[in-house]
Design an enzyme around this catalytic site. Structure first.
Site, PDB file in Angstrom:
ATOM      1  N   GLY A 358       0.816  -1.203   0.000  1.00 48.99           N
ATOM      2  CA  GLY A 358       0.000   0.000   0.000  1.00 48.99           C
ATOM      3  C   GLY A 358       0.846   1.249   0.000  1.00 48.99           C
ATOM      4  N   PRO A 359       0.236   2.399  -0.167  1.00 44.58           N
ATOM      5  CG  PRO A 359      -1.276   3.927  -1.001  1.00 44.58           C
ATOM      6  CD  PRO A 359      -1.202   2.585  -0.371  1.00 44.58           C
ATOM      7  N   PRO A 360       2.570   4.871   1.219  1.00 43.31           N
ATOM      8  CG  PRO A 360       4.500   6.048   0.666  1.00 43.31           C
ATOM      9  CD  PRO A 360       3.212   5.572   0.095  1.00 43.31           C
ATOM     10  CB  VAL A 362      -1.980   3.001   4.374  1.00 42.16           C
ATOM     11  CG1 VAL A 362      -2.192   3.978   3.251  1.00 42.16           C
ATOM     12  CG2 VAL A 362      -1.008   1.904   3.964  1.00 42.16           C
ATOM     13  N   GLY A 363      -0.339   2.585   7.496  1.00 45.82           N
ATOM     14  CA  GLY A 363      -0.314   1.789   8.720  1.00 45.82           C
ATOM     15  C   GLY A 363       0.209   0.386   8.563  1.00 45.82           C
ATOM     16  CE  LYS A 364       3.435  -0.096   3.385  1.00 44.09           C
ATOM     17  NZ  LYS A 364       3.019   1.301   3.325  1.00 44.09           N
ATOM     18  CB  THR A 365       5.492  -0.126  10.006  1.00 42.47           C
ATOM     19  OG1 THR A 365       6.124  -0.014   8.727  1.00 42.47           O
ATOM     20  CG2 THR A 365       6.536  -0.534  11.032  1.00 42.47           C
ATOM     21  CB  SER A 681      -4.797   1.420 -16.089  1.00 45.23           C
ATOM     22  OG  SER A 681      -4.038   2.514 -15.636  1.00 45.23           O
ATOM     23  CE  LYS A 724      -5.813   2.992 -11.804  1.00 44.93           C
ATOM     24  NZ  LYS A 724      -5.886   2.042 -12.930  1.00 44.93           N
TER      25      LYS A 724
END
Length: 784
Positions: A358-360, A362-365, A681, A724
């Site tokens: 996901g984008p920076p 967004v809470g991955k870590t 796309s 998008k």
């Protein structure tokens, strides 16, 4: 300068690598026939005088006036003895300085020179006296450092000299100065000049000698310390033997052996550890291998071979923790709860390998930390961004000096359990160079079938990683090698909508920033309109990092107001943001209200979220070929070519004169020109822009589209639909055309946003053109 014009002619004695000073004697070995002849000629007369000039180049065997220094010394031969080989040993005494006028070869086969006397003025004064004392002090120090055994005699010799110039020459001859420095002393115009030169030379020489003496003393004291330590160690060993006590070295080995016996190690590890302990017992502590072996044994004993953290398997509690830590992201939460259910029914189940994409921001870590907290396991994080050396993961072999285990086993040792949650951050940014490719090492680590026998280069024993729960994070999947991608379960974390960001700010961001600044909820509050203005005017991101920084900046500004004396609560409203955050930093492109023919609205996905792109096509009368601008990538260029070929092939059904394709050039531009763009796309957008340009019909301005096209007119599925759609919604576009194959992706979009938007699902390019160019809808109906 006192120059005496009387000229004298005498035999010349060329001197290599030395300078003869007036008033000093010098023994010389003479072997050149020309020089021997000059000495014989000097001895044949009553004065026995010669002229001594130093050579500029010692390798020159036939000196000339150009290869000799112009200033030399008139000397007297005091003693001479012949050798059996025809050479001679002489002792010459310098008398006074002379300056060469002319050098020529005598009929007797030797060199003789006409010279004028070049004596040094006999000036005296306080400066000369001060220089004399300084030189004596420096000279005594230099001699005591370089020749301590002869220092008293040499010091008396220098002090007994009544002539300061002779003392200067004497010191220079004792210090073995380089030839250019000695010649410069000889050529000095006055006594003060010569003494100043020597003072500079001696100062440098004393510094070098003091440094050399310091190094020698340190080496000597170190050696003495080692000898002393050895003797004390031997005495201690003898005392301990007499008292019946254990040797400390043996006691240390026994302590390690006791630890080994208490542990339940695999057979291979136990056998190897015992072998290394036996080797350690035989090695002296002074041996380099002793430290290497002991460090390896301690590392083996520190590893949690059979120590595991019990899992928390309360589904209700786990759901509560996940909801406390993160808002929404239902798919990820459900996957964690599924794994908990599996562990509850099958405790020996293999740990999943998840990849959060996901984008920076967004809470991955932080999600990885929440998973560890939910499971009740230890958490370790490893950043792989910019990692180039494979040995960072696998470790270095023990044959190398300073070898150590890889970061994976070090993380497990720190965790103290063999089933921690290990987060491999930024797996898409792993580098590669001549030292190896770390992503290849991850192939084994992230494969449940292989990692149960993982071998670190340093440990060189099989260690079971199958119980470790590996979680990786990435911003995109393009740079991750396909074999590595196949080993991971991909879970996508999309960007947040404006409403979601506001809700997250209320629940997490604002309380956290209030805690960091020391404010209370009563002292600082935000209106919902202010938060939305911060999101739209001061941040442009899919995640929350800039949003949280902006909230933190507001909190700090308000904290300053309270410190300066404010007492009433502060409610942040949109009109306050200019004073708190400055002018808006993001200039959002608004929806274009009137699109000219040739312009179509497309949607793009980036690592930071979704973007709205306007594709502009322009016909060039009497032009040729296709011009593409806007930093388009290869795939995007192919999309333009495919769209043009499709429009050309269906020109009749579209009402386009085929001759236009031959008689008109085409220019396609995609703003912004400074931003690189790529991907398939935008195919439907390209086709719509080209059809609009060729038919001179304007496309709808309230509709954005995405989808890949083929030459046969099919519209293929794409990725990143949620990002998008959010980008289109930010710009005020509520009508979206997307491939029918992406219908399932629309369910990932929040329900209230889905209700706001109108999704038009298409299978073919004709359907897109009919929706975007109303004038073509009837023509397609007639053709059908």
């Amino acid at each position: 300068m006192n120059v005496i014009e009387k000229l004298i002619t005498l035999p010349v004695l060329p001197l290599k690598n030395a300078v003869l000073f007036p008033g000093l004697a010098m023994p010389l070995s003479i072997g050149r026939k020309q020089t021997v002849a000059a000495i014989e000629a000097a001895l044949a007369v009553e004065g026995k005088e010669v002229l001594v000039f130093s050579q500029k180049d010692a390798s020159e065997d036939a000196p000339s006036q150009d290869t000799l220094f112009g200033i030399g010394t008139r000397a007297v031969v005091r003693r001479m003895s012949m050798n059996a080989d025809g050479s001679m040993e002489v002792l010459v005494m310098g008398v006074e300085r002379v300056a060469m006028v002319k050098l020529e070869e005598n009929a007797g086969g030797f060199l003789e020179a006409r010279v004028r006397l070049f004596s040094v003025p006999q000036e005296m004064g306080t400066e000369v006296e001060a220089l004399e004392r300084a030189l004596l002090e420096l000279g005594q120090k230099a001699i005591s450092l370089s020749q301590p055994d002869f220092a008293p005699d040499l010091n008396r010799m220098m002090a007994s000299s009544e002539d300061p110039l002779r003392m200067t020459y004497l010191m220079a001859s004792m210090m073995n100065l380089p030839l250019p420095k000695e010649q410069a002393l000889l050529e000095a115009m006055t006594r003060a000049d010569a003494m100043r030169l020597l003072h500079g030379y001696l100062s440098h020489e004393v510094e070098v000698l003091e440094l050399r003496s310091k190094i020698q003393n340190e080496a000597r004291s170190e050696m003495s310390k080692e000898q002393k330590d050895y003797m004390l160690r031997q005495q201690l060993r003898a005392i301990q033997n007499e008292l019946g006590e254990k040797d400390p070295e043996k006691a240390e080995v026994e302590l390690l052996r006791e630890r080994l016996q208490k542990l339940e190690l695999p057979e291979e590890a136990k056998k190897e550890a015992e072998r290394e302990l036996a080797r350690l017992e035989r090695l002296p502590t002074s041996s380099p291998d002793h430290h290497v072996t002991r460090t390896w044994v301690e590392f083996v004993l520190d590893l949690p071979w059979n120590t595991a953290t019990p899992d928390k398997l309360d589904i209700g509690e786990a759901r509560k923790i996940l909801d406390e830590d993160h808002y929404e992201i239902r798919e990820v939460k459900e996957r964690i709860l599924e794994q908990l259910s599996v562990l509850k029914t099958n405790p020996n189940a293999k740990a999943p390998i998840l990849c959060f994409v996901g984008p920076p921001g967004v809470g991955k870590t932080s999600l990885g930390q929440s998973i560890a907290r939910t499971l009740g396991r230890k958490f370790e994080r490893m950043s792989l961004g910019g990692l180039h050396d494979e040995a960072e993961l696998r470790g270095h072999r023990r044959t190398y000096i300073g070898a150590m285990a890889g970061r994976l086993l070090q993380a497990i040792r720190r965790a103290g359990s063999n089933n921690p949650v290990i987060l491999l951050d930024e797996v898409d940014k792993v580098g590669r160079d001549y030292r190896g490719d770390p992503s290849h090492a991850l192939l084994e680590v992230l494969d449940p079938e292989q990692n149960k026998t993982f071998r670190d280069n340093y440990l060189d024993l099989a260690f079971d990683l199958s119980k470790v729960m590996f979680i990786t994070t990435a911003n995109g999947l393009d740079t991750i090698p396909r074999p590595l991608l196949d080993r991971m379960e991909i879970l996508r974390l999309s960007g947040y909508s404006e409403e979601e960001k506001v809700e997250i700010a209320k629940r997490y961001l604002i309380p956290r920033q209030l805690g960091e600044t020391g404010l209370t909820v009563e002292q600082l509050q935000f209106t919902e309109e202010a938060m939305k203005r911060i999101i739209s005017g001061y941040t442009c991101e899919a995640g929350l990092r800039r949003f949280e920084r902006a909230i933190g900046k507001v909190a700090r500004k308000v904290t300053l107001k309270f410190v300066e004396g404010r007492t009433e609560p502060f409610l942040v409203k949109p009109e306050d943001l200019y004073d708190l955050l400055g002018p808006e930093q993001v200039s959002q492109e608004k929806m274009r209200k009137n699109l000219p023919p040739g312009v179509a609205t497309g949607l793009a996905w980036t690592e930071t979220g979704g973007e709205v792109l306007y594709v502009e096509a322009l016909l060039l009368p009497d032009g040729k070929g296709l011009t593409l601008t806007g930093q388009l990538g290869d795939v995007m260029k192919e999309s333009v070519s495919a769209a043009q070929s499709y429009i050309w092939a269906h020109s009749e059904s579209l009402g386009i004169n085929p001759s236009m394709f031959k008689n008109c050039g085409l220019h396609v531009h995609v703003p912004a020109g400074a931003v690189p763009k790529d991907g398939p796309s935008a195919g439907v957008t390209m086709a719509t822009a080209l059809a609009s340009a060729y038919t001179m019909q304007a496309a709808r301005n309230d509709t954005a589209m995405t989808g890949e096209i083929t030459l046969s007119g099919l519209v293929l599925p794409i990725g990143g639909l949620k990002e998008k759609v959010l980008a289109a919604r930010r710009m005020g576009i509520k009508r979206i055309i997307c491939p029918r194959a992406n219908e399932s992706d629309t369910r990932e979009i929040t329900e209230h946003i889905r209700k706001e938007m109108t999704f038009i699902l298409v299978d073919r390019v004709e359907e897109v053109l009919a929706e975007m160019l109303p004038g073509l809808a009837e023509r397609f109906a007639m053709v059908a």
